[in-house]
Write an enzyme that holds these catalytic residues in place. Structure first.
Site, PDB file in Angstrom:
ATOM      1  N   ARG A 195      -1.998  -9.964   9.623  1.00 42.39           N
ATOM      2  CA  ARG A 195      -2.724  -9.481  11.172  1.00 42.39           C
ATOM      3  C   ARG A 195      -3.636 -10.583  11.362  1.00 42.39           C
ATOM      4  O   ARG A 195      -4.699 -10.951  10.974  1.00 42.39           O
ATOM      5  CB  ARG A 195      -3.493  -8.163  10.443  1.00 42.39           C
ATOM      6  CG  ARG A 195      -3.902  -7.609  11.858  1.00 42.39           C
ATOM      7  CD  ARG A 195      -4.841  -6.462  11.735  1.00 42.39           C
ATOM      8  NE  ARG A 195      -6.194  -7.091  11.372  1.00 42.39           N
ATOM      9  CZ  ARG A 195      -6.987  -6.560  10.309  1.00 42.39           C
ATOM     10  NH1 ARG A 195      -6.682  -5.301   9.618  1.00 42.39           N
ATOM     11  NH2 ARG A 195      -8.250  -7.038  10.148  1.00 42.39           N
TER      12      ARG A 195
ATOM     13  N   HIS B 190      -8.254  -5.283  13.444  1.00 42.08           N
ATOM     14  CA  HIS B 190      -7.537  -3.965  13.258  1.00 42.08           C
ATOM     15  C   HIS B 190      -7.365  -3.498  14.434  1.00 42.08           C
ATOM     16  O   HIS B 190      -6.361  -3.095  14.838  1.00 42.08           O
ATOM     17  CB  HIS B 190      -8.293  -3.451  12.231  1.00 42.08           C
ATOM     18  CG  HIS B 190      -7.544  -1.929  12.026  1.00 42.08           C
ATOM     19  ND1 HIS B 190      -6.572  -1.814  11.399  1.00 42.08           N
ATOM     20  CD2 HIS B 190      -8.211  -0.807  12.339  1.00 42.08           C
ATOM     21  CE1 HIS B 190      -6.265  -0.448  11.193  1.00 42.08           C
ATOM     22  NE2 HIS B 190      -7.263   0.165  11.940  1.00 42.08           N
TER      23      HIS B 190
ATOM     24  N   TYR C 141     -15.344  -9.816   7.146  1.00 44.80           N
ATOM     25  CA  TYR C 141     -14.722  -9.519   5.712  1.00 44.80           C
ATOM     26  C   TYR C 141     -13.499 -10.474   5.279  1.00 44.80           C
ATOM     27  O   TYR C 141     -13.112 -10.420   4.303  1.00 44.80           O
ATOM     28  CB  TYR C 141     -14.165  -8.031   5.568  1.00 44.80           C
ATOM     29  CG  TYR C 141     -12.959  -7.827   6.870  1.00 44.80           C
ATOM     30  CD1 TYR C 141     -11.747  -7.840   6.612  1.00 44.80           C
ATOM     31  CD2 TYR C 141     -13.837  -7.114   7.798  1.00 44.80           C
ATOM     32  CE1 TYR C 141     -10.804  -7.720   7.600  1.00 44.80           C
ATOM     33  CE2 TYR C 141     -12.653  -6.814   8.759  1.00 44.80           C
ATOM     34  CZ  TYR C 141     -11.388  -6.994   8.608  1.00 44.80           C
ATOM     35  OH  TYR C 141     -10.556  -6.510   9.690  1.00 44.80           O
TER      36      TYR C 141
END
Length: 407
Positions: free
Chosen positions: A292, A296, A305
C-alpha cells in the site's frame, strides 16, 4: 533469504521446532528475491519470465492485450489520485486509495468471466472499473449521499462492504448458492465467485468462518487476499507466523502466492483459480503480495508507523512502470501510445472531478427511502418527525408539542 521452514537450532529463548522472529518476518516478506513459491510473469524490470504452471493462462495476451492492461492501470490510478485530492479539498468525507495495488485488482478483475460474481471490500476501485462501473458511481459512498449507485446484479459486482471481512461470509454464501443451483461444472455458463479482502481481514472471525463453510461445501469461491502488508498500522508479521497463503492448507484447499505488482501474473493465477472453482474443485486462496503506497484512508498518517526507505524500495516495483518498460523494450511501442493514454486519463479525472463537485444534495428524507421493501408505519412516523424537525431549522419555529426553541 530465510523462510519459516528453515528452522533454527534450539537455543535459549527459541522453542525447538519453531522459527525465530527474524525467520517469520523474512518468510512473510519474501517476494521476488528468490522466493520459488511466488508466481511472477513480469519482473520489476519489465522482463517477461516463464512459469510453466501459468504461462498457458496468459498465452493470449499479445501486445494489444498488454496495451489494454496498461490503459486500465493508468486510468484507475489517475482517478484514484483525483479522489485523494477531492477529499483534501473538502469535496469527499473520506477516500480509500489503492495506490500500488492497481495490478492486483486489474489482473483479478480482467480474469473474471461475465457471469462470475465479485464481492469487494471498500478499496476495489480497480475491480469495479473492470466490471464496467463508471468511477463516478463510487463517489456517493465517500461523499455520503448513497451506498453505491450501481446495480450489483447487472454488473456482477456487489456493493462495497465497510465492515472488515464481512464480505467473505456474503461471498461464501453466494458461492454455496451457485453450487446448490447447479451452476458449477463443465461448460461455458458455469459460474464462480471471487471475494476481495486485505491482510488485516484475515485476523477477523468472519474470514475464518467463511473459509470453513467454503471448504465443507466445496463452494466455488476464490478468496483473493491483497496483502498490502499493513492492516492500517499493524504489519503482517504481527498477525501471522506464516505467509498468509499457507493458511489455506489448514482448511483443506489450495493456497498460492502471486506477485501482486505483476498484472500479468495476477491475471493468470486468478484465471486458473476461477477455472478450478467453476469446474467444482474450489475453493482457492490467492495471496497477492503487494504494498500500500499511500495511507490506509485519507484519515490515516502512514509516516507515523512505517519508514520512508520501505516506501522507496517498493517504488522500484511499481506495477505500471514494469508494463510500460515491457511494451517499450519487447514490443517497441512508441511514445504516441503513452501520450494518448495519459491524455485519456486526464480527461477521465476532469470528468470525475466535475461530477463530484456538481453532485446534487439528496433530499432530507433520502435516508428513509430504501430501508424496507414495503412502507412501515413506524418508519413513516419517524420520517414525518424528522422532516418536522428539519423544517424547524428553516422557520425557527418550535416543534409541535415542544416548549424548546432553537438557539
Amino acid at each position: 533469504m530465510s523462510v519459516p521452514r528453515d528452522w533454527t537450532p534450539p537455543t535459549a529463548g527459541v522453542q525447538e521446532g519453531r522459527p525465530s522472529r527474524d525467520q517469520v518476518v523474512a518468510g512473510l516478506k519474501a517476494t521476488d528475491e528468490g522466493d520459488p513459491e511466488l508466481v511472477q510473469l513480469l519482473t520489476p524490470e519489465g522482463e517477461r519470465v516463464s512459469d510453466p504452471r501459468f504461462d498457458g493462462y496468459a498465452s493470449d495476451f499479445d501486445v494489444d492485450a498488454l496495451r489494454g492492461l496498461y490503459r486500465d492501470l493508468v486510468l484507475v490510478r489517475r482517478f484514484d489520485r483525483e479522489g485523494n485530492a477531492l477529499q483534501r479539498q473538502g469535496q469527499l468525507g473520506i477516500w480509500v486509495p489503492l495506490l500500488g495495488q492497481e495490478a492486483a485488482q486489474i489482473g483479478a478483475g480482467r480474469a473474471m468471466a461475465p457471469q462470475d460474481m465479485a464481492f469487494p471490500s471498500y478499496r476495489e476501485h480497480g475491480v469495479a472499473w473492470t466490471r464496467g462501473i463508471d468511477p463516478t458511481d463510487l463517489l456517493g459512498i465517500f461523499r455520503g449521499t448513497d451506498h453505491g449507485s450501481w446495480d450489483p446484479k447487472a454488473t456482477r459486482f456487489h456493493l462495497y462492504t465497510i465492515v472488515i471481512g464481512n464480505q467473505v461470509l456474503n461471498a461464501t454464501g453466494y458461492a454455496m448458492g451457485q453450487k446448490f443451483e447447479g451452476k458449477v461444472g463443465e461448460g461455458p455458463d458455469s459460474e464462480a465467485t471471487i471475494c476481495f479482502f486485505g491482510d488485516g481481514a484475515t485476523s477477523q472471525g468472519d474470514v475464518h468462518e467463511g473459509f470453513v463453510w467454503a471448504a465443507v461445501y466445496d463452494a466455488p469461491v476464490v478468496f483473493y487476499c491483497q496483502n498490502n502488508q499493513w492492516a492500517i498500522s499493524e504489519p503482517t508479521e504481527r498477525q501471522s507466523r506464516v505467509p498468509l497463503y499457507k493458511r489455506a492448507g489448514g482448511y483443506g484447499f489450495p493456497g498460492i502466492r502471486v506477485d501482486g505488482n505483476d498484472v500479468l501474473a495476477c491475471l493468470a493465477v486468478t484465471r486458473w483459480a476461477l477455472e478450478e472453482c467453476r469446474s467444482g474443485n474450489g475453493p482457492v486462496l490467492i495471496e497477492a503480495f503487494t504494498y500500500r503506497m499511500d495511507a490506509h484512508t485519507t484519515s490515516d498518517d502512514p509516516s507515523r508507523y512505517r519508514l520512508a526507505d520501505e516506501l522507496e524500495l517498493w517504488k522500484l516495483k511499481d506495477p505500471i512502470e514494469r508494463v510500460r518498460v515491457n511494451l517499450v523494450r519487447e514490443h517497441h511501442v512508441g511514445q504516441e501510445f503513452f501520450d494518448e493514454v495519459q491524455a485519456e486519463s486526464d480527461e477521465l479525472a476532469a470528468r470525475f472531478r466535475e461530477f463530484c463537485v456538481n453532485m446534487p444534495q439528496p433530499a432530507p428524507d433520502r435516508m428513509f427511502s430504501q430501508v424496507y421493501a414495503e412502507p412501515s408505519p413506524v418508519l413513516e412516523a419517524q420520517r414525518a418527525a424528522y422532516l418536522d424537525y428539519h423544517a424547524s431549522f428553516e422557520t425557527g419555529e418550535p416543534l409541535a408539542g415542544s416548549s424548546a426553541r432553537r438557539v
